[in-house]
Design a protein around this motif. Structure first.
Motif, mmCIF file in Angstrom:
data_model
loop_
_atom_site.group_PDB
_atom_site.id
_atom_site.type_symbol
_atom_site.label_atom_id
_atom_site.label_comp_id
_atom_site.label_asym_id
_atom_site.label_seq_id
_atom_site.Cartn_x
_atom_site.Cartn_y
_atom_site.Cartn_z
ATOM 1 N N ASP A 90 -1.789 6.088 -17.186
ATOM 2 C CA ASP A 90 -2.254 4.680 -16.991
ATOM 3 C C ASP A 90 -0.833 4.055 -16.972
ATOM 4 N N ILE A 91 0.299 4.307 -17.585
ATOM 5 C CA ILE A 91 1.578 3.866 -17.566
ATOM 6 C C ILE A 91 2.147 4.140 -16.168
ATOM 7 N N ALA A 92 2.040 5.461 -15.862
ATOM 8 C CA ALA A 92 2.712 5.974 -14.507
ATOM 9 C C ALA A 92 1.977 5.287 -13.286
ATOM 10 N N ASP A 93 0.484 5.128 -13.358
ATOM 11 C CA ASP A 93 -0.231 4.635 -12.286
ATOM 12 C C ASP A 93 0.329 3.230 -12.075
ATOM 13 N N ALA A 94 0.417 2.435 -13.091
ATOM 14 C CA ALA A 94 1.011 1.100 -12.738
ATOM 15 C C ALA A 94 2.237 0.907 -12.135
ATOM 16 N N ALA A 95 3.072 1.830 -12.881
ATOM 17 C CA ALA A 95 4.582 1.748 -12.177
ATOM 18 C C ALA A 95 4.627 2.251 -10.704
ATOM 19 N N MET A 96 3.940 3.262 -10.329
ATOM 20 C CA MET A 96 3.792 3.591 -9.173
ATOM 21 C C MET A 96 3.080 2.523 -8.197
ATOM 22 N N GLY A 97 1.980 2.106 -8.512
ATOM 23 C CA GLY A 97 1.268 0.815 -7.992
ATOM 24 C C GLY A 97 2.053 -0.274 -7.525
ATOM 25 N N MET A 98 2.946 -0.600 -8.490
ATOM 26 C CA MET A 98 3.950 -2.009 -8.274
ATOM 27 C C MET A 98 4.995 -1.475 -7.403
ATOM 28 N N ALA A 99 5.315 0.008 -7.342
ATOM 29 C CA ALA A 99 6.451 0.355 -6.510
ATOM 30 C C ALA A 99 5.839 0.255 -4.811
ATOM 31 N N TYR A 100 4.564 0.753 -5.021
ATOM 32 C CA TYR A 100 4.095 0.812 -3.349
ATOM 33 C C TYR A 100 3.596 -0.852 -2.981
ATOM 34 N N ALA A 101 3.200 -1.439 -3.983
ATOM 35 C CA ALA A 101 2.765 -2.708 -3.508
ATOM 36 C C ALA A 101 4.078 -3.730 -3.108
ATOM 37 N N SER A 102 5.129 -3.457 -3.358
ATOM 38 C CA SER A 102 6.283 -3.929 -3.094
ATOM 39 C C SER A 102 6.801 -3.608 -1.565
ATOM 40 N N THR A 103 6.193 -2.764 -1.110
ATOM 41 C CA THR A 103 6.313 -2.261 0.362
ATOM 42 C C THR A 103 5.262 -3.074 1.219
ATOM 43 N N LEU A 104 4.300 -3.677 0.886
ATOM 44 C CA LEU A 104 3.249 -4.132 1.777
ATOM 45 C C LEU A 104 3.489 -5.558 2.324
ATOM 46 N N GLY A 105 2.897 -5.671 3.462
ATOM 47 C CA GLY A 105 3.166 -6.978 4.200
ATOM 48 C C GLY A 105 1.914 -7.872 3.914
ATOM 49 N N GLU A 106 1.999 -9.112 4.611
ATOM 50 C CA GLU A 106 0.984 -9.966 4.608
ATOM 51 C C GLU A 106 -0.307 -9.287 4.994
ATOM 52 N N GLY A 107 -1.320 -9.579 4.122
ATOM 53 C CA GLY A 107 -2.762 -9.247 4.367
ATOM 54 C C GLY A 107 -2.853 -7.674 4.168
ATOM 55 N N GLU A 108 -1.871 -7.077 3.653
ATOM 56 C CA GLU A 108 -2.218 -5.601 3.417
ATOM 57 C C GLU A 108 -2.528 -5.393 1.750
ATOM 58 N N THR A 109 -3.190 -4.505 1.542
ATOM 59 C CA THR A 109 -3.534 -3.954 0.274
ATOM 60 C C THR A 109 -3.362 -2.398 0.236
ATOM 61 N N PHE A 110 -3.757 -1.942 -0.818
ATOM 62 C CA PHE A 110 -3.981 -0.318 -1.063
ATOM 63 C C PHE A 110 -4.821 0.103 -1.947
ATOM 64 N N THR A 111 -5.071 1.464 -1.750
ATOM 65 C CA THR A 111 -5.743 2.319 -2.613
ATOM 66 C C THR A 111 -5.238 3.476 -2.769
ATOM 67 N N THR A 112 -5.334 4.300 -4.216
ATOM 68 C CA THR A 112 -5.093 5.554 -4.428
ATOM 69 C C THR A 112 -5.900 6.522 -4.153
ATOM 70 N N LEU A 113 -5.408 7.477 -3.432
ATOM 71 C CA LEU A 113 -6.167 8.655 -2.559
ATOM 72 C C LEU A 113 -6.028 9.900 -3.659
ATOM 73 N N GLU A 114 -5.016 10.047 -4.455
ATOM 74 C CA GLU A 114 -4.906 11.008 -5.199
ATOM 75 C C GLU A 114 -3.818 10.882 -6.252
ATOM 76 N N LEU A 115 -3.732 11.240 -7.535
ATOM 77 C CA LEU A 115 -2.941 11.098 -8.389
ATOM 78 C C LEU A 115 -2.848 12.599 -9.263
ATOM 79 N N LYS A 116 -1.452 12.746 -9.722
ATOM 80 C CA LYS A 116 -1.208 13.926 -10.309
ATOM 81 C C LYS A 116 -0.311 13.775 -11.347
ATOM 82 N N ILE A 117 -0.290 14.253 -12.521
ATOM 83 C CA ILE A 117 0.488 13.972 -13.470
ATOM 84 C C ILE A 117 0.839 15.339 -14.404
ATOM 85 N N ASN A 118 2.213 15.678 -14.616
ATOM 86 C CA ASN A 118 2.610 16.713 -15.469
ATOM 87 C C ASN A 118 3.017 16.184 -16.851
#
Length: 95
Positions: free
Chosen positions: A11-39
């Motif tokens: 959950d901690i990793a997913d939140a950090a990755m989500g914020m990183a990806y969200a910082s690249t989005l333009g106006e009117g864009e959002t995103f969804t996760t297709l795959e998540l892997k953790i070691n």
């Protein structure tokens, strides 16, 4: 068993990755996760954790994000990767 449950690390990793990806989005864009892997690399008995997420690459639609979860001593506790898909138009509406 006395250690932090792996789902919390995920959950901690997913939140950090989500914020990183969200910082690249333009106006009117959002995103969804297709795959998540953790070691999980070492147990966490008691520590203050922090996560560092960064975008490895982002194309027009698909991006790859990674995250390191570190403990108080900067030891690597877990590493995660995620594939994200940018949504636009009708796909992004209401998300």
């Amino acid at each position: 068993m006395g250690t932090l449950h792996g789902g919390m690390l995920c959950d901690i990793a997913d939140a950090a990755m989500g914020m990183a990806y969200a910082s690249t989005l333009g106006e009117g864009e959002t995103f969804t996760t297709l795959e998540l892997k953790i070691n999980f690399l070492k147990p966490v008995w008691q520590a203050r954790l922090h996560a560092i997420g960064c975008v490895v690459t982002r194309g027009r639609t698909i991006g790859l994000v990674e995250c390191d979860v570190l403990d108080t001593h900067e030891a690597l506790v877990a590493r995660a990767t995620s594939t994200c898909m940018t949504l636009r138009g009708d796909q992004a509406r209401g998300r």
